[in-house]
Design an enzyme around this catalytic site. Structure first.
Site, PDB file in Angstrom:
ATOM      1  N   HIS A  75       9.785  62.276  32.186  1.00 27.37           N
ATOM      2  CA  HIS A  75      10.367  62.686  30.902  1.00 27.37           C
ATOM      3  C   HIS A  75      10.321  61.513  29.930  1.00 27.37           C
ATOM      4  CE1 HIS A  75      12.778  66.554  31.880  1.00 27.37           C
ATOM      5  NE2 HIS A  75      11.692  66.475  32.623  1.00 27.37           N
ATOM      6  N   TYR A 134      21.563  67.416  26.007  1.00 25.35           N
ATOM      7  CA  TYR A 134      22.974  67.033  26.120  1.00 25.35           C
ATOM      8  C   TYR A 134      23.666  67.561  24.864  1.00 25.35           C
ATOM      9  CZ  TYR A 134      21.748  63.524  29.732  1.00 25.35           C
ATOM     10  OH  TYR A 134      21.310  62.884  30.867  1.00 25.35           O
ATOM     11  N   PRO A 188      28.972  61.291  35.485  1.00 25.24           N
ATOM     12  CA  PRO A 188      27.547  61.633  35.596  1.00 25.24           C
ATOM     13  C   PRO A 188      26.780  61.659  34.276  1.00 25.24           C
ATOM     14  CG  PRO A 188      28.914  63.590  35.883  1.00 25.24           C
ATOM     15  CD  PRO A 188      29.858  62.424  35.824  1.00 25.24           C
ATOM     16  N   TYR A 226      19.559  54.232  28.592  1.00 23.01           N
ATOM     17  CA  TYR A 226      19.252  55.463  29.336  1.00 23.01           C
ATOM     18  C   TYR A 226      18.108  55.232  30.328  1.00 23.01           C
ATOM     19  CZ  TYR A 226      18.819  60.473  30.233  1.00 23.01           C
ATOM     20  OH  TYR A 226      18.795  61.698  30.841  1.00 23.01           O
TER      21      TYR A 226
HETATM   22  C1  PHB Z   1      21.311  66.606  36.781  1.00 22.96           C
HETATM   23  O1  PHB Z   1      20.174  67.041  36.679  1.00 22.96           O
HETATM   24  O2  PHB Z   1      22.067  66.965  37.708  1.00 22.96           O
HETATM   25  C2  PHB Z   1      21.787  65.629  35.776  1.00 22.96           C
HETATM   26  C3  PHB Z   1      20.897  65.169  34.820  1.00 22.96           C
HETATM   27  C4  PHB Z   1      21.331  64.267  33.866  1.00 22.96           C
HETATM   28  C5  PHB Z   1      22.632  63.829  33.862  1.00 22.96           C
HETATM   29  C6  PHB Z   1      23.521  64.276  34.832  1.00 22.96           C
HETATM   30  C7  PHB Z   1      23.094  65.186  35.788  1.00 22.96           C
HETATM   31  O3  PHB Z   1      23.033  62.968  32.907  1.00 22.96           O
END
Ligand code: PHB
Ligand code: APR
Length: 398
Positions: free
Chosen positions: A76, A205, A297, A393
């Site tokens: 990505h 997001y 997360p 990131y």
């Molecule tokens: C996920 O794919 O579970 C995932 C992806 C990005 C994140 C958190 C979880 O920031």
């Protein structure tokens, strides 16, 4: 398998940290035994994040377990921030001069590491019960445990505590020798896995008045979605339909329309926590991964931080056995923590920017929401702000 009673490095926990450490040490001819309290199927049943930084990919390559990742992982080059009903792309590749991330589930990383270990015939004791750690403040550490009803002992030179947040390793250190920093966030993530094509090629997001949402994926036909929920919510209260409705509301109109829904294969609620233990070494015991720190997360830093700890730890042990130098061992904790705190800061910042907080907090209520919108607008307009976000990131250098 004859279970050894002595090894150079006793590794507690067969999650990604313990397994990756085992592979990196094996390549250098350093012996290790892994003690894991669960079964392999249980370990593989846990669904966690799935975004790998380039440095994590390189470490998996070095360990010799990146073939499937290269075949099936999805590179990505950017992701979308969604707010005010529109999406804004963060072009990771351009902003970081060529860096990217790879979407590949932690479960798959764990499976590849397990297969590799099994293929090499390296010792892993599953269903090791009542694991206890002794003598790590001296020169002859010992790990005791029960296996198939029999008491067993493993003597070693070093213990690697890779047994996650609830493990025995951190708990064996005297409380007076530890400083623990913790924040629990006032909400959770409700996650759904579904056999449907992802809503978009890249992650979204979303900051919405009703709360955060995230659109992620595991493959071209396997999607992972999350919505911010109350910590009081029970997963049974959320029908698939209610989940899809809530997710749709929190996306921009084009994504909401493109969303393909289907039955959930997995549905769970996870709390969000920031946690750091200092130091990360006590004599001959090292803590690595979730045993030492937890990040919320948002930004998917958990597995990547575990990988960087393992990088520092494997280098330190290789230096000890190959060059007879303890420099890496002495600096292990400080090296890990420098990176851990930076990733903790980023995960906390990204979480604070994207979630709805209660009125009682500075970042909460209507004012907090307006402040978030101002920051998101600034991000959408400022190359400098986007660069800061992108650099964090894709992952800071080791
Ligand atoms: C996920 O794919 O579970 C995932 C992806 C990005 C994140 C958190 C979880 O920031
Ligand atoms: N004895 C033996 N094994 C144990 C014990 C114990 N007392 N306690 C826990 N374990 C095992 C768990 O069953 C688990 O398999 O240790 C392993 C720890 O694995 P993880 O929790 O996955 O931790 P880690 O390997 O550090 O991986 C970090 O996990 O939570 C995510 O975001 C995090 O991606 C990151 C990754």
């Amino acid at each position: 398998m004859v279970i050894p009673s002595h090894t150079q490095v006793a590794i507690i926990g067969a999650g990604p940290s313990g397994l990756l450490l085992g592979s990196l040490l094996a390549r250098e001819g350093i012996d290790a035994v892994i003690l894991e309290q669960r079964t392999p199927d249980y370990v593989l049943g846990r669904i966690r994040a799935g975004v790998l930084e380039q440095t994590t990919v390189e470490l998996l390559e070095r360990a010799g377990v990146a073939d499937r990742l290269h075949r099936e992982g999805l590179p990505h080059e950017g992701f979308d921030l969604c707010f005010g009903g529109a999406r804004h792309r963060i072009d990771l590749k351009r902003l970081t001069r060529g860096k990217q991330v790879v979407v590949y589930g932690q479960t798959e990383v764990t499976r590849d590491l397990m297969d590799h270990r099994q293929g090499l015939g390296l010792p892993t004791v599953y269903e090791a019960e009542q694991v206890s750690l002794h003598g790590f403040d001296g020169t002859k550490p010992v790990v005791r445990y029960m296996h198939q009803g029999q008491p067993r002992e493993l003597s070693c030179d070093f213990i690697a505590g890779c047994d996650g947040f609830h493990g025995a390793s951190r708990a064996s250190v005297p409380a007076s020798a530890l400083t623990q920093h913790e924040r629990v966030y006032p909400f959770g993530w409700l996650g759904v896995l579904s056999r449907t094509p992802p809503v978009a090629h890249e992650l979204i997001y979303s900051n919405h008045e009703r709360g955060f949402a995230l659109c992620s994926m595991r493959s071209h036909n396997l999607s992972r979605y999350y919505v911010q929920c109350s910590l009081q919510d029970q997963v049974e209260q959320w029908s698939d339909e209610a989940f899809w409705d809530e997710l749709r509301v929190r996306l921009d109109p084009a994504a909401a329309q493109a969303l393909v829904t289907g039955p959930s294969i997995e549905k769970s609620i996870a709390p969000l926590r920031s946690f750091v233990t200092e130091p990360m070494r006590f004599g001959r015991l090292f803590l690595a991964g979730d045993a030492a720190h937890i990040v919320p997360p948002t930004g998917a830093k958990g597995l990547n931080l575990a990988a960087s700890d393992v990088h520092y730890l494997s280098s330190a042990l290789i230096e000890h056995y190959r060059q007879g130098s303890d420099h890496g061992i002495e600096h292990y904790s400080a090296r890990c923590l420098a990176r851990v705190w930076k990733a903790s800061r980023f995960s906390w910042w990204f979480t604070s920017l994207m979630h709805r907080f209660p009125q009682s907090e500075l970042s909460g209520g209507a004012m907090g929401y307006r402040l978030q919108q101002a920051e998101l607008e600034y991000l959408a307009q400022s190359e400098a702000a986007q660069t800061v976000m992108a650099e964090n990131y894709v992952g800071l250098p080791f």
